[in-house]
Design a protein around this motif. Structure first.
Motif, PDB file in Angstrom:
ATOM      1  N   UNK A 133     -20.123  21.934 -42.835  1.00 15.93           N
ATOM      2  CA  UNK A 133     -18.758  22.465 -42.782  1.00 15.93           C
ATOM      3  C   UNK A 133     -18.246  22.416 -41.352  1.00 15.93           C
ATOM      4  N   UNK A 134     -16.928  22.520 -41.244  1.00 17.28           N
ATOM      5  CA  UNK A 134     -16.309  22.587 -39.914  1.00 17.28           C
ATOM      6  C   UNK A 134     -15.480  23.851 -39.854  1.00 17.28           C
ATOM      7  N   UNK A 135     -15.240  24.323 -38.677  1.00 17.38           N
ATOM      8  CA  UNK A 135     -14.359  25.484 -38.597  1.00 17.38           C
ATOM      9  C   UNK A 135     -13.291  25.267 -37.531  1.00 17.38           C
ATOM     10  N   UNK A 136     -12.163  25.872 -37.759  1.00 14.11           N
ATOM     11  CA  UNK A 136     -11.044  25.792 -36.814  1.00 14.11           C
ATOM     12  C   UNK A 136     -10.554  27.214 -36.578  1.00 14.11           C
ATOM     13  N   UNK A 149     -10.410  32.337 -38.556  1.00 16.38           N
ATOM     14  CA  UNK A 149     -11.228  31.132 -38.685  1.00 16.38           C
ATOM     15  C   UNK A 149     -11.015  30.476 -40.047  1.00 16.38           C
ATOM     16  N   UNK A 150     -10.665  29.211 -40.020  1.00 16.36           N
ATOM     17  CA  UNK A 150     -10.587  28.417 -41.248  1.00 16.36           C
ATOM     18  C   UNK A 150     -11.877  27.604 -41.357  1.00 16.36           C
ATOM     19  N   UNK A 151     -12.496  27.653 -42.526  1.00 12.41           N
ATOM     20  CA  UNK A 151     -13.733  26.886 -42.744  1.00 12.41           C
ATOM     21  C   UNK A 151     -13.436  25.823 -43.801  1.00 12.41           C
ATOM     22  N   UNK A 152     -13.715  24.573 -43.453  1.00 14.90           N
ATOM     23  CA  UNK A 152     -13.460  23.476 -44.400  1.00 14.90           C
ATOM     24  C   UNK A 152     -14.701  22.586 -44.503  1.00 14.90           C
ATOM     25  N   UNK A 153     -14.947  21.992 -45.678  1.00 16.31           N
ATOM     26  CA  UNK A 153     -16.094  21.079 -45.783  1.00 16.31           C
ATOM     27  C   UNK A 153     -15.893  19.875 -44.859  1.00 16.31           C
ATOM     28  N   UNK A 191     -18.671  17.102 -35.195  1.00 22.57           N
ATOM     29  CA  UNK A 191     -18.012  17.505 -33.961  1.00 22.57           C
ATOM     30  C   UNK A 191     -18.449  18.921 -33.589  1.00 22.57           C
ATOM     31  N   UNK A 245     -17.072  21.719 -33.590  1.00 26.14           N
ATOM     32  CA  UNK A 245     -16.721  22.856 -34.441  1.00 26.14           C
ATOM     33  C   UNK A 245     -17.757  23.043 -35.560  1.00 26.14           C
ATOM     34  N   UNK A 270     -20.089  26.317 -36.065  1.00 24.63           N
ATOM     35  CA  UNK A 270     -20.102  27.069 -37.325  1.00 24.63           C
ATOM     36  C   UNK A 270     -21.526  27.290 -37.834  1.00 24.63           C
TER      37      UNK A 270
END
Lengths: 222, 416
Positions: A11-14, A127-131, A150, A152, A156
């Motif tokens: 997952x990635x987070x922003x 925090x937004x978590x996206x696959x 990357x 992020x 995470x």
């Protein structure tokens, strides 16, 4: 080769930054604000510090401000020594920050007051978590995937997870659990977060996994 | 559809064009948020359709949002000369300059906004009002979530003027500031979103050598001498006189030329006065080139930035100073005043140098002119830093995220 039951889903987070509207002009005001700001603000100024990149001199925003603006270098070193992941909750991190500042104020004191614009500004993040669209079913796939992640994603799974899981991280949990690579998991878990940028941490994880993959391949050849 | 701004037909840029350029996490989140927000109406309102960073960002953002399925409109408020004189005073006061704003002026400011509210269709699910000029439009809100987007430096405002604007801001659902130090203690959500550059726009795209050469020839600029450049409006806060003074100090040790390039903006009546002061100060130095360019001079600005040896942004007050990111994207080392959003872009000693004085600016320019390797390394670091933090995709991501957060309040972690 037998596939593990649960693949690792990357997952990635922003982080979307929010101002709390609170600011501190002096060490005393910093201390008082720390006692009342949200846990999210404390997470942002300590754990999320490494997402900013190009920073290694200090380990959190409080230490950096105290050193660079207030010029209280001794206190900055003491604040940098606080490991937010070593505490059971952000409440305990808050207590430790306040204890260290109180001790410094008692022994050394600090009268400096910063002009407008140079105050400490308290923020927090949503925090937004996206696959990330990547998964690994074995160590070789894990190694390949991690090269493409990357910062992020690394943050995470390796930094933020320690708050979420209470001390462990997603990588070592999966490696030790699903892949039963206990030694590798322990080696990765022990990487010193505070001595590397996120990119540096990623390199160390890759090196450890690569070494394990090589060992596995050598065993197959034997 | 094509977005028509004035007489200029803008080239379309779709979100997929940014694959491989923008960070993948940004692109993934943009797509996820766009799916959630598809079909909603997004309205931007500001005070000028050309000149200055806000208009420029909006011009570039519209087609990308359109390609994501977000219905986006951009409206520009209209006003007489008196209105823009007043809003310039408000702008200056919010950035710390003493200005006298009478009750009659405040009334005129409100009345012009009332007229605009009657003229503009304000219905939309998300409304983003840019800067103080249209801030009173909140009084005429119909529906949707309203956000005040402040692009200017509010770190040390004239309190009386700030309080007046605050009365309007407090009625919004949220406010967005470019830098944390501009945020105020308000009874609403306050987000920190720096602006960004559009890498495919005429101002930032790669240029052919002939295009660059043609611009240099047109403005009679040397292709041999090192070029120091500042691109900005002719505004006292950008310290153009300080730039010339710094150049004069550099010139004692290093042969070089200076270009000060800017465009007029319809909401800045002071520009011409400052331009004349700058011309007078530069006297007749043949190596100082003061260029007042039309607002559509994106290729010219791009060529000048690509030709520069060192780029200056010696502001003493700054909203964000997007020209810094523009120059960094072109691999140029930047020397910038430590104000507003400039320290957010220049990591001192890594992507450029932060300075606090004319002497400091001159010293760092000399350092870069004399150490091409350092200049090259800083340029490379700067480009990567902009890629990660200041491309328009990051700003689109943040605006959509704020829109989504306002519709789904109360969570600090959102898995989507």
């Amino acid at each position: 080769m037998e596939e593990p039951l649960s693949p690792f889903e990357f997952k990635q987070c922003v982080n979307i930054l929010k101002s709390t509207g609170k600011k501190a002009r002096s060490l005393r005001e910093l201390r008082d604000a720390i006692t009342v700001v949200s846990p999210e603000a404390l997470i942002h100024h300590t754990c999320q510090y490494y997402l900013k990149g190009h920073v290694l001199e200090y380990t959190n925003d409080f230490a950096r401000w105290v050193a660079e603006l207030l010029e209280e270098r001794m206190l900055a070193e003491q604040l940098s020594g606080i490991d937010p992941y070593a505490y059971a909750s952000m409440g305990e991190v808050r207590d430790e920050l306040v204890r260290v500042i109180d001790e410094y104020l008692r022994i050394v004191g600090s009268a400096r007051e910063m002009p407008p614009g140079d105050e400490f500004f308290f923020n927090e993040a949503i925090t937004f978590v996206v696959p990330a669209g990547l998964q690994a079913r074995n160590l070789a796939e894990f190694l390949i995937a991690i090269q493409y992640l990357d910062s992020s994603s690394i943050y995470y799974h390796f930094y933020e997870a320690r708050i979420r899981l209470g001390g462990s991280d997603d990588f070592s949990s999966w490696l030790g659990g699903s892949l039963n690579k206990k030694t590798l998991a322990e080696k990765i878990r022990k990487i010193d977060l505070f001595m590397h940028t996120i990119e540096g941490t990623k390199r160390h994880i890759m090196e450890a996994v690569e070494e394990e993959v090589r060992k596995d391949m050598e065993r197959v050849e034997l | 559809m094509n977005w028509q701004i004035g007489d200029k037909l803008l080239g379309r840029t779709e979100i997929r064009d940014y694959a491989g350029i923008a960070p993948s996490a940004d692109l993934l989140l943009i797509h996820k948020l766009a799916d959630k927000l598809a079909g909603r109406q997004f309205l931007h309102v500001n005070s000028t359709k050309s000149g200055g960073g806000v208009a420029e960002i909006l011009q570039r953002m519209m087609p990308v949002l359109d390609s994501l399925g977000i219905k986006t409109r951009w409206e520009v408020i209209k006003g007489d000369a008196e209105f823009f004189e007043i809003t310039k005073k408000i702008h200056n006061a919010l950035q710390g300059s003493e200005e006298k704003i009478t009750e009659k002026m405040w009334q005129h400011y409100f009345e012009i906004n009332r007229e605009n509210a009657n003229r503009i269709e304000l219905e939309a699910e998300a409304v983003l009002i840019h800067d103080p000029q249209p801030a009173p439009l909140i009084e005429f809100r119909k529906n949707g979530k309203w956000t005040w987007r402040c692009h200017i430096d509010l770190s040390n405002p004239v309190v009386e003027v700030c309080d007046r604007i605050r009365q309007y801001c407090a009625r919004y659902d949220a406010a967005i500031f470019s830098v944390e130090k501009f945020a105020q203690e308000l009874p609403l959500d306050e987000f920190i979103i720096p602006p960004a550059i559009a890498p495919f726009s005429d101002k930032n795209r790669e240029l052919r050598e002939e295009e660059i050469g043609e611009v240099l020839d047109r403005f009679h600029l040397s292709r041999v001498k090192p070029l120091i450049l500042q691109v900005s409006r002719f505004d006292r806060f950008k310290d153009p006189i300080g730039v010339i003074k710094a150049y004069q100090l550099v010139k004692r040790y290093n042969d070089c030329s200076l270009v000060l390039a800017g465009s007029p903006a319809t909401d800045d009546p002071e520009g011409e006065k400052v331009l004349n002061e700058v011309r007078e100060f530069a006297e007749s130095d043949p190596d100082v080139h003061i260029l007042m360019l039309p607002p559509s001079s994106d290729v010219e600005i791009n060529a000048l930035q690509r030709s520069a040896t060192v780029v200056l942004q010696k502001s003493i007050k700054e909203g964000f100073g997007l020209t810094v990111s523009e120059a960094m994207w072109k691999g140029k080392p930047v020397v910038g005043g430590a104000t507003g959003g400039i320290p957010l872009q220049i990591v001192h000693g890594v992507t450029g140098f932060l300075v606090h004085s004319v002497e400091g600016a001159a010293f760092r320019v000399r350092q870069l002119l004399n150490d091409p390797e350092l200049a090259k390394k800083m340029g490379e670091e700067g480009r990567e830093y902009v890629r990660k933090n200041f491309l328009i995709t990051r700003q689109i991501r943040d605006y959509l995220a704020v829109f989504y957060i306002l519709e789904n309040k109360g969570m600090s972690v959102m898995e989507i």
